[in-house]
Design a protein around this motif. Structure first.
Motif, PDB file in Angstrom:
ATOM      1  N   GLN A 141      -3.440   6.924   4.814  1.00 27.32           N
ATOM      2  CA  GLN A 141      -3.752   6.319   3.568  1.00 27.32           C
ATOM      3  C   GLN A 141      -3.563   4.805   3.947  1.00 27.32           C
ATOM      4  O   GLN A 141      -4.212   3.794   3.408  1.00 27.32           O
ATOM      5  N   VAL A 142      -2.564   4.586   4.649  1.00 28.26           N
ATOM      6  CA  VAL A 142      -2.186   2.973   4.539  1.00 28.26           C
ATOM      7  C   VAL A 142      -2.682   2.361   6.125  1.00 28.26           C
ATOM      8  O   VAL A 142      -2.434   1.348   6.255  1.00 28.26           O
ATOM      9  N   LYS A 187       1.656  -9.842  -3.977  1.00 28.95           N
ATOM     10  CA  LYS A 187       0.675 -10.028  -2.642  1.00 28.95           C
ATOM     11  C   LYS A 187       0.766 -11.379  -2.423  1.00 28.95           C
ATOM     12  O   LYS A 187       0.766 -12.138  -3.092  1.00 28.95           O
ATOM     13  N   ARG A 236       0.797  -1.339   0.023  1.00 33.11           N
ATOM     14  CA  ARG A 236      -0.150  -0.029   0.108  1.00 33.11           C
ATOM     15  C   ARG A 236       0.861   1.294  -0.184  1.00 33.11           C
ATOM     16  O   ARG A 236       0.496   2.258  -0.784  1.00 33.11           O
ATOM     17  N   SER A 250       2.309   1.756  -3.687  1.00 38.33           N
ATOM     18  CA  SER A 250       1.356   2.018  -4.405  1.00 38.33           C
ATOM     19  C   SER A 250       0.801   3.442  -4.422  1.00 38.33           C
ATOM     20  O   SER A 250       0.875   4.255  -5.279  1.00 38.33           O
ATOM     21  N   ALA A 251       0.687   3.982  -2.937  1.00 42.84           N
ATOM     22  CA  ALA A 251       0.347   5.105  -2.634  1.00 42.84           C
ATOM     23  C   ALA A 251       1.555   6.318  -3.044  1.00 42.84           C
ATOM     24  O   ALA A 251       1.341   7.284  -3.706  1.00 42.84           O
TER      25      ALA A 251
END
Length: 169
Positions: free
Chosen positions: A31-32, A159, A12, A15-16
């Motif tokens: 966000q995470v 993942k 995460r 990705s952010a």
């Protein structure tokens, strides 16, 4: 580099930051789903371990006057390690070459070149590429429309699968 396993929070974070590298640590933490201190520790670890190489602005090519993108297929004249390395060094030294790959197929290298216009590409081709002695052939492919560029890297293959659950496609 040995493979380092990433957990869902690391993914995460990556990705952010790919979406917005200017996030503050507080915004990223929110966000995470972490508090700021553990989030910053994770970001520093991801930087240290080489997952995050750098932070930079991605400029709009047209706005800075680089309206022509050319994909150049280059064939090495006499295949040798020295010729390939010399060509790699020459291409790396040219700021107009924004990406370059050694490839299989009819060409040995594929370079993405950005220049202002066709005249600028002609100068680069005749004055700097065609004079390289290790080049046997050059094929130029001109981009008509940029469909996708500077995209974030897909991370879904990292993942972890949950036991008993089908992997996402």
């Amino acid at each position: 580099m040995p493979f380092i396993e990433l957990d869902a929070i690391d993914l995460r974070i990556l990705s952010a930051l790919q979406s917005d590298g200017r996030l503050t640590n507080q915004e990223l933490a929110d966000q995470v789903g972490l508090s700021p201190s553990p989030c910053l520790r994770r970001v520093r670890r991801l930087e240290r371990d080489g997952f995050i190489r750098t932070y930079r602005a991605v400029l709009d090519r047209d706005s800075v006057g680089l309206g022509l993108t050319v994909f150049v297929e280059i064939k090495v004249e006499k295949h040798s390690r020295d010729n390939a390395q010399a060509l790699q060094q020459a291409l790396v030294s040219m700021p107009e070459v924004v990406a370059c790959h050694m490839v299989s197929g009819t060409a040995d290298f594929m370079a993405e070149i950005v220049v202002a216009n066709l005249k600028a590409y002609e100068r680069l081709l005749t004055d700097r590429l065609l004079v390289l002695p290790m080049i046997g052939d050059i094929r130029s492919n001109f981009a008509l429309t940029r469909v996708k560029s500077d995209a974030a890297l897909p991370l879904t293959h990292l993942k972890r699968e949950t036991p008993g659950r089908e992997p996402d496609c």
